[in-house]
Design an enzyme around this catalytic site. Structure first.
Site, PDB file in Angstrom:
ATOM      1  N   ASN A 180      11.796   6.826   1.139  1.00  0.00           N
ATOM      2  CA  ASN A 180      13.070   6.823   0.452  1.00  0.00           C
ATOM      3  C   ASN A 180      13.281   7.555  -0.682  1.00  0.00           C
ATOM      4  O   ASN A 180      14.085   8.516  -0.752  1.00  0.00           O
ATOM      5  CB  ASN A 180      13.593   5.381   0.453  1.00  0.00           C
ATOM      6  CG  ASN A 180      14.783   4.818  -0.026  1.00  0.00           C
ATOM      7  OD1 ASN A 180      15.519   5.544  -0.967  1.00  0.00           O
ATOM      8  ND2 ASN A 180      15.574   4.074   0.375  1.00  0.00           N
ATOM      9  N   TRP A 181      12.577   7.204  -1.797  1.00  0.00           N
ATOM     10  CA  TRP A 181      12.724   7.736  -2.833  1.00  0.00           C
ATOM     11  C   TRP A 181      12.326   9.379  -2.981  1.00  0.00           C
ATOM     12  O   TRP A 181      12.985  10.083  -3.797  1.00  0.00           O
ATOM     13  CB  TRP A 181      12.685   6.939  -4.297  1.00  0.00           C
ATOM     14  CG  TRP A 181      11.211   6.638  -4.527  1.00  0.00           C
ATOM     15  CD1 TRP A 181      10.092   6.603  -3.758  1.00  0.00           C
ATOM     16  CD2 TRP A 181      10.766   6.211  -5.960  1.00  0.00           C
ATOM     17  NE1 TRP A 181       8.920   6.313  -4.473  1.00  0.00           N
ATOM     18  CE2 TRP A 181       9.417   6.081  -5.742  1.00  0.00           C
ATOM     19  CE3 TRP A 181      11.303   5.930  -7.224  1.00  0.00           C
ATOM     20  CZ2 TRP A 181       8.430   5.539  -6.936  1.00  0.00           C
ATOM     21  CZ3 TRP A 181      10.439   5.924  -8.481  1.00  0.00           C
ATOM     22  CH2 TRP A 181       9.068   5.195  -8.251  1.00  0.00           C
ATOM     23  N   ASP A 188       2.487   1.226  -5.968  1.00  0.00           N
ATOM     24  CA  ASP A 188       1.704   0.574  -4.962  1.00  0.00           C
ATOM     25  C   ASP A 188       0.826  -0.508  -5.652  1.00  0.00           C
ATOM     26  O   ASP A 188       0.574  -1.500  -5.365  1.00  0.00           O
ATOM     27  CB  ASP A 188       1.173   1.285  -3.947  1.00  0.00           C
ATOM     28  CG  ASP A 188       1.984   2.298  -3.169  1.00  0.00           C
ATOM     29  OD1 ASP A 188       3.103   2.296  -3.475  1.00  0.00           O
ATOM     30  OD2 ASP A 188       1.283   2.840  -2.364  1.00  0.00           O
ATOM     31  N   TRP A 228      -1.642   4.429  -9.183  1.00  0.00           N
ATOM     32  CA  TRP A 228      -0.803   3.733 -10.273  1.00  0.00           C
ATOM     33  C   TRP A 228      -1.550   3.071 -11.358  1.00  0.00           C
ATOM     34  O   TRP A 228      -1.005   2.051 -12.028  1.00  0.00           O
ATOM     35  CB  TRP A 228       0.241   2.888  -9.368  1.00  0.00           C
ATOM     36  CG  TRP A 228       1.220   3.817  -8.576  1.00  0.00           C
ATOM     37  CD1 TRP A 228       1.107   4.108  -7.366  1.00  0.00           C
ATOM     38  CD2 TRP A 228       2.321   4.483  -9.102  1.00  0.00           C
ATOM     39  NE1 TRP A 228       2.254   4.857  -7.002  1.00  0.00           N
ATOM     40  CE2 TRP A 228       3.103   5.212  -7.876  1.00  0.00           C
ATOM     41  CE3 TRP A 228       3.215   4.710 -10.244  1.00  0.00           C
ATOM     42  CZ2 TRP A 228       4.015   6.043  -7.918  1.00  0.00           C
ATOM     43  CZ3 TRP A 228       4.169   5.597 -10.517  1.00  0.00           C
ATOM     44  CH2 TRP A 228       4.794   6.062  -9.218  1.00  0.00           C
ATOM     45  N   GLU A 251       0.008  15.230  -6.158  1.00  0.00           N
ATOM     46  CA  GLU A 251       0.997  13.919  -6.007  1.00  0.00           C
ATOM     47  C   GLU A 251       0.816  13.314  -7.240  1.00  0.00           C
ATOM     48  O   GLU A 251       1.938  12.742  -8.051  1.00  0.00           O
ATOM     49  CB  GLU A 251       0.163  12.834  -5.167  1.00  0.00           C
ATOM     50  CG  GLU A 251       0.977  11.743  -4.773  1.00  0.00           C
ATOM     51  CD  GLU A 251       0.203  10.771  -3.599  1.00  0.00           C
ATOM     52  OE1 GLU A 251      -0.856  11.273  -3.236  1.00  0.00           O
ATOM     53  OE2 GLU A 251       0.699   9.981  -3.324  1.00  0.00           O
TER      54      GLU A 251
END
Ligand code: GLC
Length: 420
Positions: A36-37, A163, A344, A387
């Site tokens: 989605n984002w 996440d 994260w 990433e």
């Protein structure tokens, strides 16, 4: 060839090569579907050189919208065995027109639709008019099903897009994952396991998916009994910003925006409720225990992007920023849970630098915004379109040739951004 021009060319080539026809994958292999984002960032990148393709990306994303307004975090357009958990595990059949996950992701789309529209209002008006009610329905879904505390909560760590951030550690520790059963991860066959969430985390991610699926994604049950419900600064700030942009678009198109104005007011209060004086930062809050996580993360600094000023945050920003060389680490480098390479829990993410930088510039902190942009540009120029990155050495991590990193290069980090 001049270095910047060459990087601009590479960034466009990454968007083109990750294009699967109407939607863009975050990177080949590791993430073979439409996220989605990520997809909204891709649209913004495309808008720099192909405005029609930008709108198509958003249209494909909203073609997966559920009847209740939710826009899923993954759309499984074409099944790929290289990713787990796939559509059979999510068990969302009957909820939406396309096989999908059962949760959402931070709603950046309306904000980016505004930028795309403003690049070429004539080309965009009809497309925007068609998307407007869908974006509004999605925002309404967040308010209705995730907004009971005023701030917006997530029901799965993946819903926040961050996440394995330490923000979730306490809430995750309370999840009983003993019945998760056997499953086979795929992510660690693409990327070094040290850069990914642990098995402990994955057992809980899958337990939460199984919970939603076994209750047929009934939001009332998830609200009442869901094992994970944490108010999240990422989603709260991003939805607040998205509503401001949606309202501006609606006003421009002559549409009724009263309801959106009400959501904005509500979210301004909700965002303030995430201020944690113990750590001098915006923080996530476990709605089951009513406890803050006591984590300074990069989402703590999305307040300016949301149009919320907070002078008490400045010293925290300076401290966290000084501890990293390439912008804002995903988790406080001086905090007890910092891990420089693990996703994260420490690395720098170019998209987060971008949103923080856009917010700083808009709220009048142009020196800081420029510094953040230059650091991000150096990172990408030296290390490629990764990433995420080690916040102190810049070493690239996770997947490569990454869509959203390429997109934020084109729209923000590149010295040519805004000119091309
Ligand atoms: C990871 C990230 C998430 C992103 C997805 C695809 O799950 O945490 O934010 O959307 O990968 O890039």
């Amino acid at each position: 060839m001049n270095v910047t021009v060459d990087l601009d060319r590479q960034a466009r080539a990454i968007l083109r090569s990750n294009d699967r026809g109407g939607y863009t994958v975050p990177t080949a292999g590791l993430y073979p579907y439409q996220w989605n984002w990520d997809s909204a960032f891709a649209a913004l990148g495309f808008a720099v050189f192909d405005i029609d393709r930008a709108w198509v990306e958003l249209e494909t994303l909203f073609s997966g919208q559920w009847a209740n307004g939710m826009v899923p975090h993954i759309l499984f357009h074409a099944v790929d065995e290289g990713y787990f958990p796939g559509p059979d595990v999510w068990g969302t059949h009957g909820h939406g027109p396309i096989a999908s996950s059962g949760i959402s992701q931070p709603p950046v789309a309306a904000s980016f639709a505004r930028r795309i529209y403003e690049r070429d209002p004539v080309a965009g008006e009809a497309r925007l008019r068609a998307l407007f009610p869908m974006m509004k329905a999605w925002h309404g879904w967040f308010i209705k099903h995730r907004g009971e505390s005023g701030a917006i909560c997530v029901t799965h760590p993946w819903e926040a897009g961050r996440d394995n951030t330490p923000d979730w550690d306490q809430a995750m520790a309370r999840i009983d994952a003993s019945n998760v059963g056997e499953y086979q991860r795929r992510d660690t066959s693409h990327v070094d396991a040290d850069m990914r969430p642990t098995k402990y985390d994955y057992d809980r991610y899958i337990t939460l998916v199984n919970f939603g699926s076994s209750h047929d994604w009934n939001e009332d049950v998830i609200l009442k009994d869901g094992p994970f419900r944490v108010a999240d600064p990422t989603t709260t700030f991003i939805l607040l910003r998205a509503n401001r942009d949606l309202k501006a678009l609606g006003d421009d198109l002559g549409l009724d925006t009263d309801e959106i104005a009400g959501w904005i007011e509500r979210l301004e209060h909700g965002a303030r409720s995430l201020w944690n004086p113990e750590i001098n930062a915006f923080d996530s809050k476990d709605l089951r225990s009513n406890e803050f996580s006591n984590c300074v993360s990069n989402a703590s600094f999305l307040n300016w992007y949301a149009g919320i000023d907070e002078p008490r945050l400045q010293p925290t920003l300076e401290r966290v920023w000084q501890a990293a060389k390439y912008g804002i680490a995903s988790y406080d480098p001086q905090g007890p849970h910092f891990e420089a390479f693990r996703y994260w829990r420490g690395p720098v993410w170019a998209i987060m630098n971008t949103m923080i930088g856009i917010g700083l510039a808009e709220r009048g902190f142009s020196d800081m915004a420029d510094k953040l942009r230059v650091q991000t540009a150096e990172l990408i120029a030296e290390q490629g379109f990764a990433e995420y990155y080690h916040p102190q050495t810049g070493k690239p991590a996770g997947g490569g040739t990454f869509t959203w990193t390429a997109a934020v290069w084109l729209i923000w980090a590149s010295p040519n951004a805004g000119k091309v």
